[in-house]
Write an enzyme that holds these catalytic residues in place. Structure first.
Site, PDB file in Angstrom:
ATOM      1  N   LYS A  61      -5.345 119.535  15.391  1.00 15.97           N
ATOM      2  CA  LYS A  61      -3.906 119.496  15.176  1.00 15.97           C
ATOM      3  C   LYS A  61      -3.178 119.286  16.493  1.00 15.97           C
ATOM      4  O   LYS A  61      -3.479 119.951  17.485  1.00 15.97           O
ATOM      5  CB  LYS A  61      -3.413 120.795  14.535  1.00 15.97           C
ATOM      6  CG  LYS A  61      -1.937 120.771  14.161  1.00 15.97           C
ATOM      7  CD  LYS A  61      -1.509 122.049  13.452  1.00 15.97           C
ATOM      8  CE  LYS A  61      -0.053 121.993  13.050  1.00 15.97           C
ATOM      9  NZ  LYS A  61       0.364 123.227  12.332  1.00 15.97           N
TER      10      LYS A  61
ATOM     11  N   HIS B  58     -28.138 124.689  34.073  1.00 18.06           N
ATOM     12  CA  HIS B  58     -29.481 124.547  34.620  1.00 18.06           C
ATOM     13  C   HIS B  58     -29.930 123.092  34.487  1.00 18.06           C
ATOM     14  O   HIS B  58     -29.552 122.401  33.538  1.00 18.06           O
ATOM     15  CB  HIS B  58     -30.476 125.453  33.878  1.00 18.06           C
ATOM     16  CG  HIS B  58     -30.159 126.910  33.992  1.00 18.06           C
ATOM     17  ND1 HIS B  58     -30.651 127.690  35.022  1.00 18.06           N
ATOM     18  CD2 HIS B  58     -29.404 127.724  33.233  1.00 18.06           C
ATOM     19  CE1 HIS B  58     -30.212 128.929  34.875  1.00 18.06           C
ATOM     20  NE2 HIS B  58     -29.448 128.975  33.794  1.00 18.06           N
TER      21      HIS B  58
END
Length: 216
Positions: free
Chosen positions: A181, A116
């Protein structure tokens, strides 16, 4: 057609199963047999809730009745990928939304390609969101409009992804999400199903369906 005696007894003892067994032998329901080796196996109950009772009826892939899909025409799902198959998923595609092949979306996740306007929330804004192949979106994760995730991306549970990680091959997590990671690309198992379906539609028929029904 070989059917064991136990299976026959099981069917006979449940009138609804008799009906289900008979109707799923029709050519229209080939997708049920064709997806039984998939992670997201389609059964008659899923199809019935969706296509007859009307829960996410417009979606061309199987969706749980507690999930919500908005803007199906702007969504392209890959082979073996069924966002919303798990419960409580919210998929919103004001803009274009792409999912690669063999990607899993965990329950209670939210993935969006639109939002929005900051100053007038009555105005919808469009963006483009892309999720790669062989990705795993963990439970309760949120992927915001405009994000691009490369292949082999694992999104940790509860993560809020606001920035793209187009290179993939990693685990991302946190609020906001960041790489926690790096993963070895060569260790990923890029399996393929023998019978390929995009939701209810076989791969060989999908391009025709796409041209006729989708805007993406």
């Amino acid at each position: 057609m070989n059917i064991t005696n136990n299976k026959i007894k099981h069917i006979i003892n449940n009138p609804f199963r008799i009906f289900t067994w008979l109707i799923t032998r029709l050519p229209y329901f080939k997708f049920i047999k064709g997806t039984q080796s998939a992670n997201d196996r389609i059964n008659f109950d899923i199809w019935f809730r969706q296509k007859i009772l009307g829960f996410n009826k417009a979606a061309y892939w199987p969706v749980h009745f507690t999930s919500k899909i908005v803007g199906v025409k702007n969504i392209l799902v890959g082979v073996g990928t069924n966002p919303g198959f798990n419960p409580g998923v919210y998929i919103q595609s004001t803009g274009k939304l792409y999912f690669g092949d063999y990607t899993t979306v965990g329950q209670n996740t939210g993935i969006m390609s639109g939002s929005h306007d900051i100053y007038d929330h009555r105005i919808l804004t469009k963006n483009e969101t892309r999720i790669g192949s062989y990705c795993w979106i963990g439970m309760n994760a949120t992927i915001l409009p405009g994000v691009v995730l490369g292949d082999n991306t694992v999104v940790a549970s509860g993560a809020v992804v606001s920035k793209s990680v187009p290179e993939g091959n990693c685990i991302i997590g946190g609020v906001p999400a960041k790489i926690i990671k790096r993963l070895d690309k060569d260790k990923f198992v890029h399996f393929e199903y023998k019978k390929k379906y995009r939701g209810y539609i076989s791969e060989e028929k999908f391009e025709k369906y796409r041209k006729q029904h989708l805007s993406i």
